[in-house]
Design a protein around this motif. Sequence first.
Motif, mmCIF file in Angstrom:
data_model
loop_
_atom_site.group_PDB
_atom_site.id
_atom_site.type_symbol
_atom_site.label_atom_id
_atom_site.label_comp_id
_atom_site.label_asym_id
_atom_site.label_seq_id
_atom_site.Cartn_x
_atom_site.Cartn_y
_atom_site.Cartn_z
ATOM 1 N N VAL A 1 -6.543 -1.684 6.059
ATOM 2 C CA VAL A 1 -7.726 -1.049 6.648
ATOM 3 C C VAL A 1 -7.285 0.046 7.623
ATOM 4 O O VAL A 1 -6.382 -0.161 8.430
ATOM 5 N N ARG A 2 -7.910 1.204 7.510
ATOM 6 C CA ARG A 2 -7.672 2.297 8.454
ATOM 7 C C ARG A 2 -9.031 2.827 8.900
ATOM 8 O O ARG A 2 -9.987 2.827 8.111
ATOM 9 N N PRO A 3 -9.137 3.336 10.141
ATOM 10 C CA PRO A 3 -10.409 3.929 10.565
ATOM 11 C C PRO A 3 -10.741 5.145 9.711
ATOM 12 O O PRO A 3 -9.821 5.830 9.235
ATOM 13 N N LEU A 4 -12.019 5.406 9.518
ATOM 14 C CA LEU A 4 -12.415 6.614 8.791
ATOM 15 C C LEU A 4 -11.897 7.826 9.545
ATOM 16 O O LEU A 4 -11.930 7.856 10.776
ATOM 17 N N GLY A 5 -11.420 8.802 8.811
ATOM 18 C CA GLY A 5 -10.830 9.979 9.455
ATOM 19 C C GLY A 5 -9.314 9.948 9.389
ATOM 20 O O GLY A 5 -8.668 10.973 9.418
ATOM 21 N N GLU A 6 -8.750 8.718 9.325
ATOM 22 C CA GLU A 6 -7.304 8.594 9.120
ATOM 23 C C GLU A 6 -7.035 8.535 7.628
ATOM 24 O O GLU A 6 -7.849 8.019 6.867
ATOM 25 N N ARG A 7 -5.885 9.022 7.207
ATOM 26 C CA ARG A 7 -5.493 8.919 5.807
ATOM 27 C C ARG A 7 -5.331 7.451 5.428
ATOM 28 O O ARG A 7 -4.729 6.690 6.173
ATOM 29 N N PRO A 8 -5.876 7.028 4.282
ATOM 30 C CA PRO A 8 -5.681 5.633 3.871
ATOM 31 C C PRO A 8 -4.227 5.367 3.514
ATOM 32 O O PRO A 8 -3.495 6.299 3.178
ATOM 33 N N PRO A 9 -3.793 4.108 3.607
ATOM 34 C CA PRO A 9 -2.393 3.814 3.305
ATOM 35 C C PRO A 9 -2.093 4.020 1.827
ATOM 36 O O PRO A 9 -2.967 3.831 0.981
ATOM 37 N N ARG A 10 -0.872 4.392 1.534
ATOM 38 C CA ARG A 10 -0.417 4.544 0.145
ATOM 39 C C ARG A 10 0.908 3.814 0.003
ATOM 40 O O ARG A 10 1.694 3.769 0.943
ATOM 41 N N SER A 11 1.126 3.239 -1.172
ATOM 42 C CA SER A 11 2.432 2.638 -1.415
ATOM 43 C C SER A 11 2.760 2.767 -2.899
ATOM 44 O O SER A 11 1.914 3.167 -3.691
ATOM 45 N N ARG A 12 4.009 2.437 -3.230
ATOM 46 C CA ARG A 12 4.427 2.489 -4.636
ATOM 47 C C ARG A 12 4.600 1.075 -5.177
ATOM 48 O O ARG A 12 5.288 0.864 -6.170
ATOM 49 N N LEU A 13 3.959 0.130 -4.512
ATOM 50 C CA LEU A 13 4.126 -1.281 -4.889
ATOM 51 C C LEU A 13 3.814 -1.522 -6.364
ATOM 52 O O LEU A 13 4.471 -2.316 -7.019
ATOM 53 N N LEU A 14 2.803 -0.856 -6.868
ATOM 54 C CA LEU A 14 2.385 -1.110 -8.261
ATOM 55 C C LEU A 14 2.755 0.062 -9.180
ATOM 56 O O LEU A 14 2.146 0.224 -10.240
ATOM 57 N N GLU A 15 3.754 0.831 -8.782
ATOM 58 C CA GLU A 15 4.181 1.953 -9.634
ATOM 59 C C GLU A 15 4.600 1.413 -11.011
ATOM 60 O O GLU A 15 5.323 0.414 -11.114
ATOM 61 N N GLY A 16 4.107 2.045 -12.051
ATOM 62 C CA GLY A 16 4.437 1.598 -13.414
ATOM 63 C C GLY A 16 3.404 0.649 -13.988
ATOM 64 O O GLY A 16 3.366 0.435 -15.204
ATOM 65 N N ALA A 17 2.561 0.071 -13.133
ATOM 66 C CA ALA A 17 1.516 -0.842 -13.628
ATOM 67 C C ALA A 17 0.269 -0.043 -14.017
ATOM 68 O O ALA A 17 0.032 1.057 -13.499
#
Length: 319
Positions: A36-52
């Motif tokens: 969860v991030r406050p509106l106005g902040e960029r949401p988190p991104r990850s490569r956890l599911l890269e390839g899925a």
Amino acid sequence: MIEQLRADGSLRHLLTLETLDRRQIERLLERAQSFVRPLGERPPRSRLLEGATVANLFTEPSTRTRVSFELAAMRLGATVVQLEVQLSSRAKGESMLDTIYTLQSLHVDALVIRDAEPGVPALAAAHVAPHVSVLSGGEAHVSHPTQGLLDALTVYQHKQRFAGLAIAIVGDIRHSRVARSAWHAFSKLGVSDLRLAAPATLMPEREEFAGCSRHTELASALAGADVIMMLRIQRERISEAHLPVGEQYFGAWGLTRERLALARPNAIVMHPQPMNRGIEIASDVADGPQSVIRDQVRNGVAVRMAALAEVLSCGRASA
Ligand code: CP
């Protein structure tokens, strides 16, 4: 009932909250909160599911669930496929299972299914290959597990507890998958004062919703409530003859500012949406200071990130 867990106890499918225990629900909520991030902040991104690859297979309309599953998968690095059912071979008579086998052959790893027929997500889960997961995006009137989780997360963010809360669920409970998943979540998380408020035709059968009190008028359900969850009349599941008339319904069951004043001064107002303003809720309440309806939407992406991460990242480190 389909087993949702793998032999090692990890979550493989998410079809219902009914068979998850408190710890499993808390784990999903904790993971969701980390996204969860406050509106106005960029949401988190990850490569956890890269390839899925995640496929959305929705045969009932959706705005929030469909878009937030798509964003959730993308923010974890997965590829997303949206199957437009009316443009797919389902429209030529292909069965749901043949569609699912086709998606599986195309290396889809997770299927998110919304369907008006009870049992469709479980049918898919019973037939997919062992490496494929099925998540319900809303099953008939039966279950909407990610909605139950985002509702619980929203309550926790505002109240910092579940024990001791009085939660009123108001409206068309009989036809509501949202109410059923909320009941599973809240009762497992320790809410003991769960109130159902509905006209007799929209109240569920006695065998359901064990442990909840039942109210056939609104005032007693709202008195001293900490959380009020308003529900839409599920027109798509009710025959014309049994549909309540909008103005009459609002007069008896609509949440107005005057009625909201019966609840605790810091009570929060929730609604899963889509919302019918002037039927189950007044606009000035829906948009008012006690409304957390937009927080629910924001939390939907975080909860769906957590659910996809749980079912698809077995063995991999957290995002
Ligand atoms: N709350 C909910 O399920 O909304 P959608 O029908 O727009 O997905």
